[in-house]
Design an enzyme around this catalytic site. Structure first.
Site, mmCIF file in Angstrom:
data_model
loop_
_atom_site.group_PDB
_atom_site.id
_atom_site.type_symbol
_atom_site.label_atom_id
_atom_site.label_comp_id
_atom_site.label_asym_id
_atom_site.label_seq_id
_atom_site.Cartn_x
_atom_site.Cartn_y
_atom_site.Cartn_z
ATOM 1 N N HIS A 105 -25.067 7.187 32.240
ATOM 2 C CA HIS A 105 -24.406 6.067 31.551
ATOM 3 C C HIS A 105 -24.218 6.337 30.060
ATOM 4 C CE1 HIS A 105 -23.788 1.455 31.982
ATOM 5 N NE2 HIS A 105 -22.978 1.949 31.084
ATOM 6 N N LYS B 254 -23.679 4.197 37.615
ATOM 7 C CA LYS B 254 -24.152 4.955 36.443
ATOM 8 C C LYS B 254 -25.660 4.810 36.350
ATOM 9 C CE LYS B 254 -20.017 3.113 34.293
ATOM 10 N NZ LYS B 254 -20.064 1.726 34.775
ATOM 11 N N ASP C 152 -16.138 -0.120 39.706
ATOM 12 C CA ASP C 152 -17.034 0.487 38.723
ATOM 13 C C ASP C 152 -18.249 -0.412 38.503
ATOM 14 O OD1 ASP C 152 -17.142 2.652 36.399
ATOM 15 O OD2 ASP C 152 -17.793 0.747 35.534
ATOM 16 N N TYR D 28 -25.804 -2.963 35.063
ATOM 17 C CA TYR D 28 -25.095 -4.237 35.286
ATOM 18 C C TYR D 28 -25.840 -5.149 36.267
ATOM 19 C CZ TYR D 28 -21.153 -1.418 33.502
ATOM 20 O OH TYR D 28 -20.345 -0.583 32.768
HETATM 21 N N1 LIG Z 1 -19.690 3.254 30.477
HETATM 22 C C1 LIG Z 1 -19.907 2.281 29.608
HETATM 23 O O1 LIG Z 1 -20.776 2.371 28.725
HETATM 24 C C2 LIG Z 1 -19.082 1.031 29.710
HETATM 25 C C3 LIG Z 1 -19.075 0.107 28.646
HETATM 26 C C4 LIG Z 1 -18.268 -1.032 28.771
HETATM 27 C C5 LIG Z 1 -17.511 -1.217 29.916
HETATM 28 N N2 LIG Z 1 -17.562 -0.327 30.963
HETATM 29 C C6 LIG Z 1 -16.775 -0.524 32.210
HETATM 30 O O2 LIG Z 1 -15.417 -0.772 31.869
HETATM 31 C C7 LIG Z 1 -15.007 -2.023 32.424
HETATM 32 C C8 LIG Z 1 -13.934 -2.684 31.579
HETATM 33 O O3 LIG Z 1 -14.392 -2.897 30.258
HETATM 34 P P1 LIG Z 1 -14.730 -4.345 29.677
HETATM 35 O O4 LIG Z 1 -15.060 -5.232 30.797
HETATM 36 O O5 LIG Z 1 -15.769 -4.168 28.646
HETATM 37 O O6 LIG Z 1 -13.422 -4.777 28.906
HETATM 38 P P2 LIG Z 1 -11.815 -4.818 29.232
HETATM 39 O O7 LIG Z 1 -11.547 -4.544 30.652
HETATM 40 O O8 LIG Z 1 -11.156 -3.991 28.181
HETATM 41 O O9 LIG Z 1 -11.478 -6.319 28.844
HETATM 42 C C9 LIG Z 1 -11.879 -7.416 29.603
HETATM 43 C C10 LIG Z 1 -11.254 -8.641 28.931
HETATM 44 O O10 LIG Z 1 -9.825 -8.565 29.047
HETATM 45 C C11 LIG Z 1 -9.338 -9.765 29.603
HETATM 46 N N3 LIG Z 1 -8.209 -9.429 30.492
HETATM 47 C C12 LIG Z 1 -8.234 -8.681 31.620
HETATM 48 N N4 LIG Z 1 -7.013 -8.576 32.151
HETATM 49 C C13 LIG Z 1 -6.172 -9.281 31.343
HETATM 50 C C14 LIG Z 1 -4.792 -9.548 31.371
HETATM 51 N N5 LIG Z 1 -3.991 -9.062 32.336
HETATM 52 N N6 LIG Z 1 -4.252 -10.312 30.371
HETATM 53 C C15 LIG Z 1 -5.050 -10.799 29.383
HETATM 54 N N7 LIG Z 1 -6.356 -10.575 29.298
HETATM 55 C C16 LIG Z 1 -6.937 -9.820 30.272
HETATM 56 C C17 LIG Z 1 -10.480 -10.370 30.376
HETATM 57 O O11 LIG Z 1 -10.398 -11.774 30.384
HETATM 58 P P3 LIG Z 1 -10.061 -12.600 31.754
HETATM 59 O O12 LIG Z 1 -11.303 -12.568 32.580
HETATM 60 O O13 LIG Z 1 -9.708 -13.943 31.230
HETATM 61 O O14 LIG Z 1 -8.909 -11.922 32.414
HETATM 62 C C18 LIG Z 1 -11.697 -9.937 29.551
HETATM 63 O O15 LIG Z 1 -11.929 -10.840 28.482
HETATM 64 C C19 LIG Z 1 -16.320 -2.796 32.514
HETATM 65 O O16 LIG Z 1 -16.222 -3.934 33.321
HETATM 66 C C20 LIG Z 1 -17.252 -1.720 33.009
HETATM 67 O O17 LIG Z 1 -17.060 -1.525 34.403
HETATM 68 C C21 LIG Z 1 -18.327 0.805 30.851
#
Ligand SMILES: NC(=O)c1ccc[n+]([C@@H]2O[C@H](COP(=O)([O-])OP(=O)(O)OC[C@H]3O[C@@H](n4cnc5c(N)ncnc54)[C@H](OP(=O)(O)O)[C@@H]3O)[C@@H](O)[C@H]2O)c1
Length: 272
Positions: free
Chosen positions: A104, A73, A43, A48
């Protein structure tokens, strides 16, 4: 890897690798590591600034492009800007097509923006098109005016904000529900909830694995992001156990309708 079938027949993995906030120069390294761990859904987004690194990682993996499902997006508004922006995305990605292109976030000129996505779909520049951060009336407006139905709405979804109303709406309209921030971005103390530890101990799984399992068992696509090699592997290992009906009910009860930072305002359940 388990798949979900989109409403146009295209298959999409139920779990992928999120790349938000992975800097452009680091993206190839992290995405390549994710590919080697078994991820096939990646994704990315214009916002980004790392579409090029994703394309490079896929080429460096040596695997056929057809093995991957790449989402990007668009952050442009209107037909012309989106058409040009998407062509630039393809150039940065250095490929012929994306698998999924999303708007997006809603900008107000969404019908014109979506028209550019429909055209890209018809021209084979993407295998599917959809939306992100669109509430129910906004999705409905696209459906009512579209010649190509959106396949997905990617929205903030995690234990503290399970988006049950949206899930219901999306299911009724044959759109897939995709969760961004499925681990709550590591905020809201979500991974410290005692119930996750208790359930996890039963299956030999971590709180994050229980959380991701809960979401995919609800039929929701998840795209967790991690920079940790261990978490990368853990997050994929959620298909060798199943939560009981009682455990699913207990986890459903954790919903607090609580967004991480309240963005975008239009997704607030009181606003639609
Ligand atoms: N469409 C939109 O507007 C939008 C907005 C936000 C995000 N997104 C997409 O969604 C993706 C995911 O969302 P996000 O990056 O915001 O947050 P997320 O995936 O909910 O959380 C990432 C956090 O969780 C931790 N983590 C991951 N796996 C883990 C595990 N097994 N155990 C403990 N901690 C863990 C990571 O730290 P570590 O690195 O230490 O593992 C990081 O701090 C984004 O990367 C992006 O591609 C889209």
């Amino acid at each position: 890897m388990k798949n979900v079938t989109l409403n146009n027949g295209v298959e999409m993995p139920l779990i992928g690798y999120g790349t938000y906030q992975i800097p452009g120069r680091k993206t190839t390294e992290y995405v390549l590591r994710a590919i080697r761990a078994g991820y096939r859904l990646i994704d990315t987004a214009q916002y980004y600034g790392n579409e090029a690194g994703v394309g490079e990682a896929i080429r460096e993996s040596g695997l056929p492009r057809a093995n991957f499902f790449v989402t990007t997006k668009v952050q442009t508004s209107g037909y012309e800007a989106t058409k040009q922006g998407l062509d630039q995305s393809l150039q940065r990605f250095n490929g012929d097509y994306f698998d999924l292109v999303l708007i997006h976030w809603p900008t107000g000129d969404d019908l014109a923006t979506y028209r550019a996505l429909e055209e890209a779909y018809q021209e084979g520049k993407t295998r599917a098109i959809g939306l992100s951060n669109f509430n129910a009336p906004q999705v409905q407006s696209i459906i009512d005016n579209a010649s190509v139905k959106p396949v997905i709405d990617q929205i903030e979804t995690h234990l503290c904000w399970q988006q049950k109303r949206m899930a219901h709406f999306l299911r009724d309209h044959q759109l897939v529900h995709e969760a961004y921030a499925p681990l709550g971005e590591g905020q809201l103390g979500m991974l410290d909830l005692p119930i996750l530890k208790t359930i996890g101990q039963k299956y030999g799984k971590t709180p994050a694995q229980v959380t991701l399992r809960f979401l995919v068992q609800e039929g929701i696509v998840v795209i967790p992001k991690t920079l940790s090699a261990n978490h990368l592997v853990d997050n994929l290992n959620i298909f060798d156990f199943a939560l009981s009906a009682a455990e699913m009910t207990a986890l459903q009860a954790l919903d607090q309708h609580q967004a991480i930072d309240g963005w975008p305002e239009s997704m607030n359940e009181n606003n639609y």
